[in-house]
Design an enzyme around this catalytic site. Sequence first.
Site, PDB file in Angstrom:
ATOM      1  N   ARG A   1      -8.665 -15.952   1.502  1.00 40.58           N
ATOM      2  CA  ARG A   1      -8.203 -16.791   2.616  1.00 40.58           C
ATOM      3  C   ARG A   1      -8.580 -16.156   3.950  1.00 40.58           C
ATOM      4  O   ARG A   1      -8.418 -14.943   4.138  1.00 40.58           O
ATOM      5  CB  ARG A   1      -6.680 -16.938   2.583  1.00 40.58           C
TER       6      ARG A   1
ATOM      7  N   VAL B   1       2.474  -7.236  -3.920  1.00 39.97           N
ATOM      8  CA  VAL B   1       2.486  -7.180  -5.371  1.00 39.97           C
ATOM      9  C   VAL B   1       3.457  -6.088  -5.873  1.00 39.97           C
ATOM     10  O   VAL B   1       3.585  -5.038  -5.239  1.00 39.97           O
ATOM     11  CB  VAL B   1       1.044  -6.929  -5.874  1.00 39.97           C
TER      12      VAL B   1
ATOM     13  N   LYS C   1       3.779   5.466 -12.528  1.00 40.43           N
ATOM     14  CA  LYS C   1       4.695   5.783 -11.408  1.00 40.43           C
ATOM     15  C   LYS C   1       5.317   4.523 -10.819  1.00 40.43           C
ATOM     16  O   LYS C   1       6.441   4.540 -10.319  1.00 40.43           O
ATOM     17  CB  LYS C   1       3.985   6.629 -10.348  1.00 40.43           C
TER      18      LYS C   1
ATOM     19  N   ALA D   1      -8.042  -8.093   0.815  1.00 36.29           N
ATOM     20  CA  ALA D   1      -7.581  -7.685   2.145  1.00 36.29           C
ATOM     21  C   ALA D   1      -6.063  -7.731   2.221  1.00 36.29           C
ATOM     22  O   ALA D   1      -5.482  -8.219   3.178  1.00 36.29           O
ATOM     23  CB  ALA D   1      -8.201  -8.581   3.204  1.00 36.29           C
TER      24      ALA D   1
ATOM     25  N   ALA E   1      -2.440  -5.221   1.767  1.00 29.98           N
ATOM     26  CA  ALA E   1      -1.987  -4.052   2.531  1.00 29.98           C
ATOM     27  C   ALA E   1      -2.936  -2.865   2.357  1.00 29.98           C
ATOM     28  O   ALA E   1      -3.371  -2.240   3.334  1.00 29.98           O
ATOM     29  CB  ALA E   1      -0.578  -3.685   2.076  1.00 29.98           C
TER      30      ALA E   1
ATOM     31  N   ASP F   1       2.179  11.014  -6.387  1.00 26.93           N
ATOM     32  CA  ASP F   1       2.400   9.586  -6.171  1.00 26.93           C
ATOM     33  C   ASP F   1       3.775   9.155  -6.695  1.00 26.93           C
ATOM     34  O   ASP F   1       4.427   8.268  -6.133  1.00 26.93           O
ATOM     35  CB  ASP F   1       1.275   8.817  -6.877  1.00 26.93           C
TER      36      ASP F   1
HETATM   37  N1  NAI Z   1      -0.114  -1.016  -0.564  1.00 26.51           N
HETATM   38  C1  NAI Z   1      -0.227   0.234  -0.924  1.00 26.51           C
HETATM   39  O1  NAI Z   1       0.356   1.110  -0.279  1.00 26.51           O
HETATM   40  C2  NAI Z   1      -1.059   0.633  -2.104  1.00 26.51           C
HETATM   41  C3  NAI Z   1      -1.458  -0.284  -3.063  1.00 26.51           C
HETATM   42  N2  NAI Z   1      -2.190   0.131  -4.133  1.00 26.51           N
HETATM   43  C4  NAI Z   1      -2.626  -0.802  -5.156  1.00 26.51           C
HETATM   44  O2  NAI Z   1      -3.659  -1.622  -4.616  1.00 26.51           O
HETATM   45  C5  NAI Z   1      -3.634  -2.920  -5.230  1.00 26.51           C
HETATM   46  C6  NAI Z   1      -3.585  -3.958  -4.138  1.00 26.51           C
HETATM   47  O3  NAI Z   1      -2.364  -3.729  -3.443  1.00 26.51           O
HETATM   48  P1  NAI Z   1      -2.051  -4.295  -2.003  1.00 26.51           P
HETATM   49  O4  NAI Z   1      -3.271  -4.380  -1.170  1.00 26.51           O
HETATM   50  O5  NAI Z   1      -0.961  -3.484  -1.462  1.00 26.51           O
HETATM   51  O6  NAI Z   1      -1.525  -5.741  -2.399  1.00 26.51           O
HETATM   52  P2  NAI Z   1      -0.952  -6.899  -1.484  1.00 26.51           P
HETATM   53  O7  NAI Z   1       0.065  -7.593  -2.266  1.00 26.51           O
HETATM   54  O8  NAI Z   1      -0.597  -6.377  -0.128  1.00 26.51           O
HETATM   55  O9  NAI Z   1      -2.225  -7.829  -1.280  1.00 26.51           O
HETATM   56  C7  NAI Z   1      -2.922  -8.359  -2.326  1.00 26.51           C
HETATM   57  C8  NAI Z   1      -4.010  -9.274  -1.771  1.00 26.51           C
HETATM   58  O10 NAI Z   1      -4.747  -9.831  -2.871  1.00 26.51           O
HETATM   59  C9  NAI Z   1      -4.810 -11.222  -2.695  1.00 26.51           C
HETATM   60  N3  NAI Z   1      -4.856 -11.875  -3.993  1.00 26.51           N
HETATM   61  C10 NAI Z   1      -3.865 -12.037  -4.874  1.00 26.51           C
HETATM   62  N4  NAI Z   1      -4.305 -12.703  -5.954  1.00 26.51           N
HETATM   63  C11 NAI Z   1      -5.603 -12.965  -5.737  1.00 26.51           C
HETATM   64  C12 NAI Z   1      -6.597 -13.656  -6.476  1.00 26.51           C
HETATM   65  N5  NAI Z   1      -6.350 -14.187  -7.672  1.00 26.51           N
HETATM   66  N6  NAI Z   1      -7.829 -13.735  -5.947  1.00 26.51           N
HETATM   67  C13 NAI Z   1      -8.095 -13.182  -4.765  1.00 26.51           C
HETATM   68  N7  NAI Z   1      -7.202 -12.548  -3.999  1.00 26.51           N
HETATM   69  C14 NAI Z   1      -5.961 -12.443  -4.495  1.00 26.51           C
HETATM   70  C15 NAI Z   1      -3.569 -11.613  -1.918  1.00 26.51           C
HETATM   71  O11 NAI Z   1      -3.784 -12.818  -1.233  1.00 26.51           O
HETATM   72  C16 NAI Z   1      -3.434 -10.429  -0.967  1.00 26.51           C
HETATM   73  O12 NAI Z   1      -4.232 -10.607   0.184  1.00 26.51           O
HETATM   74  C17 NAI Z   1      -2.406  -2.925  -6.153  1.00 26.51           C
HETATM   75  O13 NAI Z   1      -2.809  -2.678  -7.465  1.00 26.51           O
HETATM   76  C18 NAI Z   1      -1.554  -1.771  -5.627  1.00 26.51           C
HETATM   77  O14 NAI Z   1      -0.766  -1.182  -6.643  1.00 26.51           O
HETATM   78  C19 NAI Z   1      -2.579   1.422  -4.279  1.00 26.51           C
HETATM   79  C20 NAI Z   1      -2.234   2.358  -3.330  1.00 26.51           C
HETATM   80  C21 NAI Z   1      -1.448   2.031  -2.182  1.00 26.51           C
HETATM   81  O1  13P Z   2       0.759   2.922  -4.665  1.00 26.77           O
HETATM   82  C1  13P Z   2       1.471   3.037  -3.699  1.00 26.77           C
HETATM   83  C2  13P Z   2       1.740   4.340  -3.067  1.00 26.77           C
HETATM   84  O2  13P Z   2       0.885   5.329  -3.556  1.00 26.77           O
HETATM   85  C3  13P Z   2       2.149   1.846  -3.146  1.00 26.77           C
HETATM   86  O3  13P Z   2       3.330   1.655  -3.792  1.00 26.77           O
HETATM   87  P1  13P Z   2       4.013   0.191  -3.813  1.00 26.77           P
HETATM   88  O4  13P Z   2       3.011  -0.723  -4.476  1.00 26.77           O
HETATM   89  O5  13P Z   2       5.247   0.384  -4.583  1.00 26.77           O
HETATM   90  O6  13P Z   2       4.262  -0.198  -2.389  1.00 26.77           O
END
Ligand code: NAI
Ligand code: 13P
Length: 326
Positions: free
Chosen positions: A39, A267, A179, A15, A17, A232
């Site tokens: 959490r 991340v 990317k 959960a 972003a 992307d």
């Molecule tokens: N935020 C975005 O715009 C986008 C993100 N992504 C990809 O999605 C994936 C997740 O990204 P976000 O949601 O943005 O990351 P984030 O950094 O916002 O959140 C990650 C979540 O995972 C949890 N977490 C971290 N380590 C953990 C563990 N060992 N066990 C359980 N939970 C854990 C954290 O507490 C946090 O809630 C990444 O690989 C990112 O590259 C892909 C497209 C868009």
């Molecule tokens: O994957 C993403 C956009 O497509 C998000 O990029 P960042 O992880 O750099 O915020």
Amino acid sequence: MCAVDSEVEVAVVGAGAWGRVFSSLMLQAGAEVSVWARRRESLSGLAGMHVSTDLNEVVCGKSVVVVALPSAAVREVCSRLPLASGASVVSLSKGLEAETNLFMGDVLAQTLHISPSQVVVVSGPNLSAEIAEGQPSGAVAACLDLQRAQEVSPLFSTHSFRPYLSTDVIGAEVGGVVKNVIAVAVGAAAGMGYQTNTRAMLITRGLAEMARLGKALGAQEATFLGLAGVGDLIATCSSPKSRNFTFGFNMGSGMKREEAFSVSAGVVEGARSARAVLELAGQKGVEMPITAAVAKVVFQGGTVEEMGEYLMGRARKMDGVDIKFV
Ligand SMILES: NC(=O)C1=CN([C@@H]2O[C@H](COP(=O)(O)OP(=O)(O)OC[C@H]3O[C@@H](n4cnc5c(N)ncnc54)[C@H](O)[C@@H]3O)[C@@H](O)[C@H]2O)C=CC1
Ligand SMILES: O=C(CO)COP(=O)(O)O
């Protein structure tokens, strides 16, 4: 192992972003959504969804499970996932596993003991904050089993989000991982004060690196001209909303690596994956100078100035001969 429910209910694991915004997209599309986070405080504000910190409660019996974790957490969490037999697993993570250099689809197939054709990789220009505002975007939904991609993609198809189907899973994975590395380099250049021409050069040469690696791994070149490739790449290299771009920007502005990690809004997959991408490229005999420069800065204490000198000092090349797009 659990039995599959007759109705499609979706579980989201993670959960952060993207997990939160993707869950909202699926709610809008009419799905019943259950979300897991380690959490409880990460689960606030997810109105209309079932939320829990109990993996069994969220995942058991679901025929579609969305994994929205940072790549470094996927193996550990998914090895505890009670996946129903035959379930589809949607991967949102854009990173390589640092210890194994595996793409997320492979890590999921290994840890969940499923066929790679059960994994649907979703990747595209998807800065979550913009999607949360309902701004139009789209992504590639790639699966070796096209019918599965067809069945799963309506779950996240809304008036503002368009999935495009593909069977080029490796292409979508390579695009999503590389990317992020290039965005760190572009951010660093921007932080050093370099402007539009420099950014365009890094994006274009970054696309060549991405396509070269993808081709060596069996991807289709056309994927890199699509949403999961150049789409992307442009989004992530152009926006201060990108954590990868911002991490690079902060280092380019003089911030130390640890501080740049600690002030990040989430991340930074590109920084974490750069060395694994480079190792993979080395195994395949593929040159990735921008990735090498990012890995030097992140892992070997190189400076951003050295990164610029290295890239500009390389032997001159012919343009456009290293990769031929269809
Ligand atoms: N935020 C975005 O715009 C986008 C993100 N992504 C990809 O999605 C994936 C997740 O990204 P976000 O949601 O943005 O990351 P984030 O950094 O916002 O959140 C990650 C979540 O995972 C949890 N977490 C971290 N380590 C953990 C563990 N060992 N066990 C359980 N939970 C854990 C954290 O507490 C946090 O809630 C990444 O690989 C990112 O590259 C892909 C497209 C868009
Ligand atoms: O994957 C993403 C956009 O497509 C998000 O990029 P960042 O992880 O750099 O915020």
